[in-house]
Design an enzyme around this catalytic site. Structure first.
Site, mmCIF file in Angstrom:
data_model
loop_
_atom_site.group_PDB
_atom_site.id
_atom_site.type_symbol
_atom_site.label_atom_id
_atom_site.label_comp_id
_atom_site.label_asym_id
_atom_site.label_seq_id
_atom_site.Cartn_x
_atom_site.Cartn_y
_atom_site.Cartn_z
ATOM 1 N N THR A 158 -3.624 -1.357 1.781
ATOM 2 C CA THR A 158 -3.464 -1.601 0.352
ATOM 3 C C THR A 158 -3.258 -0.284 -0.373
ATOM 4 O O THR A 158 -3.628 0.770 0.131
ATOM 5 C CB THR A 158 -4.743 -2.281 -0.218
ATOM 6 O OG1 THR A 158 -5.195 -3.292 0.677
ATOM 7 C CG2 THR A 158 -4.503 -2.896 -1.580
ATOM 8 N N ARG A 186 -0.829 -16.073 4.314
ATOM 9 C CA ARG A 186 -2.156 -15.492 4.105
ATOM 10 C C ARG A 186 -2.168 -14.628 2.856
ATOM 11 O O ARG A 186 -1.290 -13.809 2.638
ATOM 12 C CB ARG A 186 -2.557 -14.653 5.309
ATOM 13 C CG ARG A 186 -3.961 -14.023 5.185
ATOM 14 C CD ARG A 186 -3.919 -12.601 4.690
ATOM 15 N NE ARG A 186 -5.239 -11.951 4.684
ATOM 16 C CZ ARG A 186 -5.472 -10.725 4.228
ATOM 17 N NH1 ARG A 186 -4.467 -10.016 3.730
ATOM 18 N NH2 ARG A 186 -6.680 -10.224 4.242
ATOM 19 N N GLY A 188 -5.034 -12.165 0.772
ATOM 20 C CA GLY A 188 -6.370 -11.601 0.758
ATOM 21 C C GLY A 188 -6.865 -11.424 -0.662
ATOM 22 O O GLY A 188 -6.541 -12.188 -1.569
ATOM 23 N N ASP A 189 -7.625 -10.370 -0.877
ATOM 24 C CA ASP A 189 -8.215 -10.144 -2.199
ATOM 25 C C ASP A 189 -7.244 -9.525 -3.196
ATOM 26 O O ASP A 189 -7.398 -9.693 -4.405
ATOM 27 C CB ASP A 189 -9.449 -9.253 -2.089
ATOM 28 C CG ASP A 189 -9.116 -7.855 -1.570
ATOM 29 O OD1 ASP A 189 -8.412 -7.754 -0.543
ATOM 30 O OD2 ASP A 189 -9.543 -6.862 -2.173
ATOM 31 N N GLY A 209 -9.375 -3.264 2.033
ATOM 32 C CA GLY A 209 -10.185 -3.570 3.209
ATOM 33 C C GLY A 209 -9.913 -4.971 3.686
ATOM 34 O O GLY A 209 -8.852 -5.547 3.421
#
Length: 290
Positions: A158, A186, A188-189, A209
């Site tokens: 990231t 997918r 993520g955050d 992360g």
């Protein structure tokens, strides 16, 4: 008083050389300093910094993307203006150069916060955002050999920036790209405000992360909420990383508060990050925590 902190991902490993990334992160900070001195908004500077990180091809974001299991390049980004709490986001965006610019357009030109997949791509096209004409020639597959490359079930990579401008406004922006082994679709955050990106009147945060863990603790917003409750920025940021570590996750975050304090804790081997303090100090580090 102005300040900023940026990151290029928490996948760094000690056996790799990061001279190019260190030099580039310093270049980004140096390019943003005169813009802050000229009174540009935190949101504008955060966006510009992430665009530079995306376009470098050195990090697992933007040009640094790798294909997912289906061979597609899916990119995510979000940003948030702390003075208004407005936010914009795209997830699984294909075919466009700067997902953070698309996220900014979602925030400013739609009533929504997030657009995903085909809808995000159609919107980006309608807005005239810059497409990627030749994916094979454009994307660099950055980060090979880091923690964001298999083997591993939850890899990561990231970039992000947190900014405090001369009017006391905070903003944050985060961007990520596909990594090898990612399942199609997918997310993520990174594209989720509160999980991967947050800015309010107390603090701005950008995370990097294993995003599944950051989502489960509302990592980015939790830092600001802890600061609002009276914790120092350093204690708040470290507490969030410690919680993620206890759950079995790894990564890091960058954070900046309204007083210009910065924090950059991580529990992975390293996290590429750079900063500008209110007194004008520029620093760059990969393995040293702040």
């Amino acid at each position: 008083m102005t300040a900023l902190i940026l990151h290029g991902g928490a996948g760094a490993r000690r056996e790799r050389n990061y001279d190019a990334e260190v030099a580039h992160m310093r270049q980004v900070v140096e390019a943003m300093r005169p813009r802050l001195d000229a009174g540009e908004s935190a949101l504008d500077v955060a966006t510009a910094a992430v665009v530079m990180l995306e376009d470098s091809g050195l990090y697992v974001a933007g040009k640094g993307a790798s294909p997912n299991l289906a061979g597609a390049y899916e990119l995510d980004a979000s940003l948030m203006d702390g003075s208004t709490k407005r936010a914009g986001s795209v997830a699984a965006l294909q075919g466009f150069r700067n997902p953070v610019v698309a996220a900014r357009a979602v925030m400013e030109r739609t009533p929504h916060v997030m657009l995903v997949g085909e809808g995000a791509a159609l919107f980006a096209q309608d807005q005239g955002l810059e497409p990627v004409a030749d994916e094979a020639a454009w994307y660099t597959g950055a980060g090979q050999g880091e923690d964001n490359h298999p083997p591993g079930t939850l890899s990561h990579g990231t970039v992000g920036a947190c900014v405090l401008d001369s009017q006391g406004r905070l903003a944050a922006a985060t961007s990520t790209a596909g990594v090898f082994g990612k399942m199609p679709g997918r997310a993520g955050d990174t594209p989720i405000p509160a999980a991967g990106t947050w800015a309010d009147g107390h603090a701005a945060t950008s995370c990097t992360g294993q995003g599944e863990y950051f989502i489960r603790v509302a990592a980015a917003a939790q830092v600001a909420w802890r600061v609002a409750a009276g914790q120092t920025l350093a204690a708040a940021a470290q507490a969030v990383i410690d919680e993620i570590g206890r759950m079995g996750g790894d990564g890091g975050l960058i954070a900046l508060d309204a007083a210009g304090n910065i924090a950059a804790p991580f529990n992975s081997q390293g996290m590429k990050h750079a900063w500008l303090t209110p007194d004008g100090e520029i620093g760059v580090e990969v393995f040293e925590r702040r």
